[in-house]
Scaffold this motif. Structure first.
Motif, PDB file in Angstrom:
ATOM      1  N   ALA A 182     -20.967  11.429   2.706  1.00 27.35           N
ATOM      2  CA  ALA A 182     -20.421  11.548   1.351  1.00 27.35           C
ATOM      3  C   ALA A 182     -18.970  11.047   1.298  1.00 27.35           C
ATOM      4  CB  ALA A 182     -20.496  12.999   0.868  1.00 27.35           C
TER       5      ALA A 182
ATOM      6  N   ALA B 130     -18.982   7.245   1.580  1.00 23.49           N
ATOM      7  CA  ALA B 130     -19.369   6.560   0.341  1.00 23.49           C
ATOM      8  C   ALA B 130     -18.210   6.535  -0.653  1.00 23.49           C
ATOM      9  CB  ALA B 130     -20.588   7.231  -0.272  1.00 23.49           C
TER      10      ALA B 130
ATOM     11  N   LEU C   1     -22.716   8.412  -6.787  1.00 22.98           N
ATOM     12  CA  LEU C   1     -22.247   7.328  -5.930  1.00 22.98           C
ATOM     13  C   LEU C   1     -22.122   6.038  -6.732  1.00 22.98           C
ATOM     14  CD1 LEU C   1     -24.461   7.901  -2.756  1.00 22.98           C
ATOM     15  CD2 LEU C   1     -22.221   8.874  -3.301  1.00 22.98           C
TER      16      LEU C   1
ATOM     17  N   ILE D 217     -23.284   2.635  -1.914  1.00 25.21           N
ATOM     18  CA  ILE D 217     -24.556   3.320  -2.140  1.00 25.21           C
ATOM     19  C   ILE D 217     -25.550   2.983  -1.024  1.00 25.21           C
ATOM     20  CG2 ILE D 217     -26.566   3.434  -3.667  1.00 25.21           C
ATOM     21  CD1 ILE D 217     -24.606   2.912  -6.041  1.00 25.21           C
TER      22      ILE D 217
ATOM     23  N   TYR E  71     -24.624   4.554   2.218  1.00 24.59           N
ATOM     24  CA  TYR E  71     -24.945   5.997   2.187  1.00 24.59           C
ATOM     25  C   TYR E  71     -26.439   6.222   2.425  1.00 24.59           C
ATOM     26  CZ  TYR E  71     -25.551  10.760   0.457  1.00 24.59           C
ATOM     27  OH  TYR E  71     -25.875  12.099   0.362  1.00 24.59           O
TER      28      TYR E  71
END
Lengths: 210, 210
Positions: free
Chosen positions: A90, A93, B65, B71, B74
């Motif tokens: 997280a 990102a 995101l 993205i 992630y």
């Protein structure tokens, strides 16, 4: 003698990011100044190694690495101290998304090849080009200001990838006389970062060929 | 009901990349069409979640995101099967560098906000804008063609991040009638990718609101 070579240009923002990353990680390197105005980045022996014909290119571990984000990610994987991109998914990102505001949505619109095209192919004068330049920084900085921390750096106590991208972009903003008043957090963070030796040593004026 | 939401626009290249990634990884999601022409991406409730006011935004794992690269990175960390960005540092740097040719050096110069600015603020007609559009794709594709494999995909036997970026960019190139003849490898790879169900289902015409 170090076998790490950085092909860069003193005024290139993407090169500036990589210089900061190398300094933060304490990686000794030799600079190979590549004069964009003299089109040295389009020389056949350079393009054979980097088909895009852009700077920076980092020769390290026997590899020719291109694109500042790819270079910094590589350095972070192989020399993780200090970490510039978080490993938690997280947090990672969030850091990448903030950095991409500058890497993808501001800088490519304002680099030298773009400015040359606007002037030579589209016939714009310097005033129109300056307005263009400021417009895209202002749009990106407005978003980044909302995402900036109230205290500390983007990376918290230590710089991260966003901080590395911010300082070169603010330098460009100032060069084109963008009013920084709407971005108090970015201005504060930029000031704190510029005081750090790794950032100061990477400044364009420090590496400009005599 | 899936709680994964993709805020996208059918014609957005960056959204298209993320749709392909979700399909390849078999992640069920609900699309939230966000009409860029109606400026829905600038609505206050959207901008509160994504200060840049751009698509795509992926709501997943309770996170909002943004930025397609962030993205996809992630998703690759949290749902690594199939892997889209290699974990070996050298292979990873090569993949990221190739992808950034499209993500940073082609697409941001050609997206909708840019085309609007060229038309409305710079006063260019459609012919000049089309020439601009093709110019930046041609420059990026020339480099990418030299870096493309003679056989197989950028990712080898299975698609990687570069392949995900290529297909939407080739679709844009064709829409603006760029001659693809100078890029036989990219043309071949694009054709092979389009035959894959994950790519076909993500095609703009498949997700265009009725």
């Amino acid at each position: 003698m170090s076998d790490v070579l950085l092909f860069d240009y003193w005024r290139s923002s993407a090169s500036y990011r990589v210089r900061i990353a190398l300094n933060l990680k304490g990686i000794a390197y030799h600079a190979v100044p590549t004069d964009l105005l003299a089109r040295e980045q389009k020389a056949p022996d350079y393009v054979a190694r980097n088909p895009q014909g852009l700077v920076p290119m980092l020769h390290i571990d026997g590899l020719d690495l291109t694109q500042s984000l790819a270079i910094i990610d590589y350095l972070d994987m192989t020399r993780p101290d200090p970490r510039l991109i978080p490993t938690d998914p997280a947090a990672r990102a969030a850091t990448l998304a903030r950095a991409m505001i500058i890497i993808a949505d501001i800088h490519p619109l304002n680099n030298l090849r773009m400015l040359h095209y606007l002037k030579n192919e589209m016939g714009h004068d310097q005033a129109a080009i300056d307005t263009w330049y400021r417009h895209w920084i202002a749009e990106g900085f407005a978003a980044l200001e909302k995402l900036a921390p109230e205290t500390g750096l983007f990376g918290g106590d230590t710089p991260d990838l966003v901080d590395l991208c911010l300082v070169p972009q603010v330098a460009n903003a100032r060069r084109f006389e963008l009013d920084m008043a709407p971005y108090p957090r970015l201005t504060r963070i930029d000031g704190e970062l510029q005081a750090l030796p790794a950032f100061a040593a990477a400044h364009p004026e420090q590496v400009k060929p005599a």
